[in-house]
Scaffold this active site. Structure first.
Site, PDB file in Angstrom:
ATOM      1  N   PRO A 165       0.812  -1.226   0.000  1.00 46.34           N
ATOM      2  CA  PRO A 165       0.000   0.000   0.000  1.00 46.34           C
ATOM      3  C   PRO A 165       0.844   1.274   0.000  1.00 46.34           C
ATOM      4  O   PRO A 165       0.499   2.257  -0.676  1.00 46.34           O
ATOM      5  CB  PRO A 165      -0.831  -0.124   1.280  1.00 46.34           C
ATOM      6  CG  PRO A 165      -0.902  -1.593   1.539  1.00 46.34           C
ATOM      7  CD  PRO A 165       0.437  -2.115   1.109  1.00 46.34           C
ATOM      8  N   ASP A 166       1.963   1.266   0.729  1.00 44.17           N
ATOM      9  CA  ASP A 166       2.813   2.449   0.794  1.00 44.17           C
ATOM     10  C   ASP A 166       3.409   2.777  -0.566  1.00 44.17           C
ATOM     11  O   ASP A 166       3.395   3.936  -1.006  1.00 44.17           O
ATOM     12  CB  ASP A 166       3.940   2.226   1.816  1.00 44.17           C
ATOM     13  CG  ASP A 166       3.421   2.022   3.216  1.00 44.17           C
ATOM     14  OD1 ASP A 166       3.239   3.010   3.937  1.00 44.17           O
ATOM     15  OD2 ASP A 166       3.188   0.856   3.592  1.00 44.17           O
ATOM     16  N   PHE A 167       3.937   1.765  -1.231  1.00 43.19           N
ATOM     17  CA  PHE A 167       4.611   2.034  -2.494  1.00 43.19           C
ATOM     18  C   PHE A 167       3.625   2.213  -3.639  1.00 43.19           C
ATOM     19  O   PHE A 167       3.913   2.936  -4.598  1.00 43.19           O
ATOM     20  CB  PHE A 167       5.635   0.936  -2.777  1.00 43.19           C
ATOM     21  CG  PHE A 167       6.790   0.984  -1.814  1.00 43.19           C
ATOM     22  CD1 PHE A 167       7.663   2.056  -1.829  1.00 43.19           C
ATOM     23  CD2 PHE A 167       6.981  -0.002  -0.863  1.00 43.19           C
ATOM     24  CE1 PHE A 167       8.714   2.134  -0.930  1.00 43.19           C
ATOM     25  CE2 PHE A 167       8.018   0.068   0.040  1.00 43.19           C
ATOM     26  CZ  PHE A 167       8.893   1.140   0.015  1.00 43.19           C
TER      27      PHE A 167
END
Length: 403
Positions: A165-167
């Protein structure tokens, strides 16, 4: 391609800093604004080199300049506002409301710089009933239902060891920022961008949510384990020397595979001749393939697949990834010079362009390393720089303390 674009990276850890890293890899001047003393949280993340430098921080912040300013001090806030006046892009991934508490909400940023693009990345977005909840990528992944469809059919849900999700949020922020820069050329105005880790995690689904919504809830995707049940065969097979991944996505590939295993008649067998038929008889087909591959040398088997034009790859170890000749040819691992650690290997960004340079070329900064050059460019006199250090308004690892 982004030469002349100035980015203020107020982000921490992964999503914000990685979005800024991508912009920097295309030539933007990225100024990372960090807290005195500690800096970005990831400066304390393992693995640490002998001088205390974190490998995680070095990876996600390569090519940036660092200024370390105490935003609790009025002069520190004034310096940040001056940086905002000259910035094209501001990236932050605080909890919603934090920028407003700092006195730097969207309205104030527009007053300072009407052309500025503010990109806010948060766990759940800037609005909605859960906007103010604390959150991380792993929580967004869980709420998006991803672990529930990963693992063995009868086993527990399995989390990913990659901060997807972060990347994904960083990549979406990067694209949205570039679009906002393009739009600004005609409108002359900046833009407020709102990127949510949860939204990005949900958007990554390519089967489960679509099957559920299209069937009005009658089809629920289940954990598949090593083998898919929709496109058959597709899965991880154990050979005599290791694991390989094979995907036979159409009937033409299936006929090639049937011939390769010495069973060409299976290519036209009504049980297996079509995608739908193979799905209905998946257990029987997988049993045939698992028994055949179990006795094969994995390396030789992959050569046979390549010669037959069948999609297959080894399930690589991390060591094999680092030494992969295709990744070497694509320059996905690059060397950068560090004044204390010497030559370091860092992951490159994946963007390639024909006529413009792209990628990482320089190391990550020490905490506050670029205070003097960045603030001098704002018009701060050298005598005032000395006072700012003495008063604790700005900090540098080279002026005492540790990063």
């Amino acid at each position: 391609m982004l030469a002349g674009v100035t980015v203020l990276d107020l982000g921490r850890v992964a999503a914000g800093p990685h979005a800024a890293l991508l912009l920097g890899s295309l030539g933007a001047d990225v100024i990372k604004v960090e807290r005195p003393g500690r800096g970005d949280d990831t400066r304390s993340n393992p693995f640490h080199f002998s001088n205390g430098e974190s490998a995680y921080f070095l990876q996600q912040n390569a090519g940036k300049r660092s200024v370390s300013i105490d935003l609790k001090k009025p002069r520190g806030m004034a310096l940040l506002e001056e940086l905002i006046r000259g910035a094209d892009v501001i990236i932050e991934n605080f909890r919603p409301g934090t920028m407003e508490k700092l006195g730097l909400g969207w309205a104030r940023i527009q007053e300072l710089n009407p052309r500025a693009i503010l990109c806010s990345i948060s766990a759940y977005g800037q609005d909605g009933p859960d906007a103010l909840k604390p959150g991380y990528g792993a929580l967004a992944e869980a709420r998006a239902g991803i672990p529930q469809i990963v693992g063995d059919p009868d086993g527990p849900p399995m989390p990913s060891p990659i901060a997807m999700p972060d990347f994904s949020a960083a990549a979406h922020a990067f694209g949205a920022i570039c679009a906002a820069l393009y739009a600004r050329e005609s409108t002359g105005r900046g833009e407020r961008l709102d990127i949510s880790l949860l939204d990005c995690a949900v958007e990554m689904h390519d089967w489960a949510l679509q099957l559920y919504t299209a069937s009005e809830g009658s089809v629920v995707y289940r954990r598949r384990g090593l083998f898919d049940r929709s496109i058959v065969p597709w899965g991880y097979f154990k050979t005599a020397t290791g694991w390989i991944c094979v995907i036979v996505s159409n009937d033409s590939f299936w006929r090639k595979l049937a011939a390769l295993i010495g069973r060409p008649e299976l290519g036209e067998d009504p049980r297996f001749a079509t995608v739908a038929a193979r799905g209905e008889n998946a257990d029987e087909l997988y049993a045939i393939l698992k028994a055949w591959m179990a006795d094969q040398d994995g390396t030789e088997l992959l050569r046979l697949f390549e010669r037959s034009d069948i999609p297959a790859e080894p399930v690589a170890t991390i060591e094999q990834v680092v030494n992969d000749p295709q990744l070497a040819a694509r320059e996905m691992f690059v060397k950068v010079d560090h004044p204390e650690l010497g030559e370091l290997t860092v992951l490159n960004t994946p963007i390639r362009a024909t006529t413009s340079p792209a990628g990482i070329t320089t190391r990550a900064p020490r905490l506050g390393e670029h205070n003097d050059e960045v603030l001098t460019a704002l018009g701060v006199h050298p005598d005032e720089l000395t006072r700012l250090y003495d008063d604790g308004v700005i900090y540098s690892a080279t002026h005492g303390g540790t990063a």
